[in-house]
Design an enzyme around this catalytic site. Structure first.
Site, PDB file in Angstrom:
ATOM      1  N   LYS A 177       0.829  -1.195   0.000  1.00 13.56           N
ATOM      2  CA  LYS A 177       0.000   0.000   0.000  1.00 13.56           C
ATOM      3  C   LYS A 177       0.872   1.257   0.000  1.00 13.56           C
ATOM      4  O   LYS A 177       1.900   1.315   0.674  1.00 13.56           O
ATOM      5  CB  LYS A 177      -0.909   0.010   1.225  1.00 13.56           C
ATOM      6  CG  LYS A 177      -1.870  -1.163   1.289  1.00 13.56           C
ATOM      7  CD  LYS A 177      -2.949  -1.084   0.224  1.00 13.56           C
ATOM      8  CE  LYS A 177      -3.970  -2.187   0.398  1.00 13.56           C
ATOM      9  NZ  LYS A 177      -5.107  -2.027  -0.522  1.00 13.56           N
ATOM     10  N   HIS A 308     -10.517  -8.406  -7.565  1.00 14.93           N
ATOM     11  CA  HIS A 308     -10.226  -7.887  -6.234  1.00 14.93           C
ATOM     12  C   HIS A 308     -10.738  -8.813  -5.137  1.00 14.93           C
ATOM     13  O   HIS A 308     -11.893  -9.226  -5.145  1.00 14.93           O
ATOM     14  CB  HIS A 308     -10.880  -6.507  -6.075  1.00 14.93           C
ATOM     15  CG  HIS A 308     -10.876  -5.985  -4.676  1.00 14.93           C
ATOM     16  ND1 HIS A 308     -12.015  -5.944  -3.890  1.00 14.93           N
ATOM     17  CD2 HIS A 308      -9.877  -5.481  -3.905  1.00 14.93           C
ATOM     18  CE1 HIS A 308     -11.718  -5.440  -2.704  1.00 14.93           C
ATOM     19  NE2 HIS A 308     -10.434  -5.144  -2.686  1.00 14.93           N
TER      20      HIS A 308
END
Length: 374
Positions: A177, A308
């Protein structure tokens, strides 16, 4: 209309809350838009027929929306009773029209997803096939990458250790991230991970929609040297023209789509050339029926596919996509099921068990907050 002799006899819904061991933070938390995630709400659907066939499906919501999905599913589930379970596309439309006043995207179709997935699971079980084979598989395994070890709440030393553990488990790639208010911290994080992994390991980054257009352009150029597989959600999920401009300007592919909640929204993204890699989420767009429609659109445009989350579902859908895809590895959901997915040599293997190949665990039953049966 030709129908089978079998009919749906009952539908059971379960509202299940999966606790997370550690509160999870991505860029949306660091920019103050969300609170750390401490649990995930799941909507499970089990469907049975007069002839004794059964199917299971699930959807989910993070932070908010779980009770709403469950409430909407309770309102529409009885519309399936007495229907032929094989007519899945027609039943999806019936459920969608049952809730038409609240729209054909978002929570309204997410409540349908668990029911739709359960019907597909049942159909594959009746055929004695894994779901991927029922859909028409192109492969028996899919490249996989890990996301769960790269969140921003973890210090960089832990991220590096998590990456090592993922590779040792047989996972091919690592995603971390980014999207912090301090972009220098992001670049330092990426640099450390790339140096730790070496140049040969596939590496992706995910900004979770937290950059504006100038920042995304600058960061995209700065990240080029790291040979990333993709930059994910650099901009707001609905900024299709902004994503298109980045995709055209950068050598690094742009990936997005997980936050879109219908085939129509994805079609707008595709029409705008807003992604090199499309990342639909079957539970978020309404299940397998709409996912198959979307996959046909994406394949026509020669887009890469990387669904996802929810690997237990998306492994099958990715295996049925024509071009070599990726599937996202999260171990978070494993306590919900009795079975485990096998990973070998960088690839996740499609289970040989019929249907999705999963059954609810006793732990999932213990985490059930509410249950409803027609």
């Amino acid at each position: 209309m030709m129908t089978s002799a079998d009919r749906i006899a009952w539908v059971r819904l379960s509202s299940v809350y999966l606790p997370l061991d550690t509160p999870v933070s991505d860029a949306k938390v660091l920019t103050g838009r969300q609170r750390p995630m401490t649990e995930i709400a799941f909507l499970f659907a089990e469907i049975g027929t007069e002839q004794g066939h059964e199917g299971i499906g699930f959807g989910y919501s993070k932070r908010a929306g779980g009770p709403g999905q469950y409430a909407h599913a309770k309102e529409i589930a009885n519309d399936l009773v007495g229907e032929d379970p094989n007519d899945i596309a027609r039943l999806w439309d019936k459920l969608c029209w049952a809730g038409a006043s609240v729209g054909r995207s978002g929570l309204a179709v997410q409540a349908i997803a668990a029911l739709d997935i359960a019907l597909w699971d049942m159909k594959a079980k009746r055929a004695g096939l894994p779901l991927a084979k029922l859909l028409g598989a192109h492969r028996d395994s899919v490249r996989c990458y890990n996301t769960s070890g790269g969140f921003l709440h973890a210090p960089i030393e832990q991220v590096l250790d998590n990456a090592t553990a993922a590779l040792e488990r047989g996972i091919a790639g690592i995603k971390i991230k980014v999207g912090q208010p301090d972009t220098r911290a992001d670049l330092a994080r990426v640099k450390a991970v790339r140096e730790h992994l070496g140049d040969a390991v596939p590496l992706m980054v995910d900004a979770n929609q937290q950059w504006d257009r100038p920042t995304a352009a600058r960061m995209g150029r700065a990240l080029e040297e790291y040979g990333l597989v993709w930059i994910e959600e650099p901009l707001d999920a609905y900024d299709h023209s902004g994503h298109a401009a980045l995709a055209a300007a950068l050598d690094t592919p742009i990936a997005t789509g997980e936050m879109l909640t219908s085939v129509a929204e994805h079609a707008e993204l595709i029409r705008a050339s807003g992604a090199d890699i499309i990342q639909p989420d079957a539970p978020r767009i309404g299940g397998i029926t709409p996912f198959v429609r979307l996959a046909a659109l994406a394949e026509h445009e020669r887009l890469q596919l990387a669904p996802h989350f929810a690997m237990e579902i998306h492994l099958h859908l990715a295996a049925a996509y024509a071009m070599e895809p990726w599937v996202e590895h999260f171990e978070w959901l494993e306590p919900l099921f009795n079975e485990r997915l096998e990973i070998r040599d960088g690839r996740m293997l499609v289970p040989r068990r019929p249907g999705l190949g999963v059954t609810m665990s006793e732990q999932a039953v213990k985490w059930t907050a509410e249950r409803y049966e027609t």
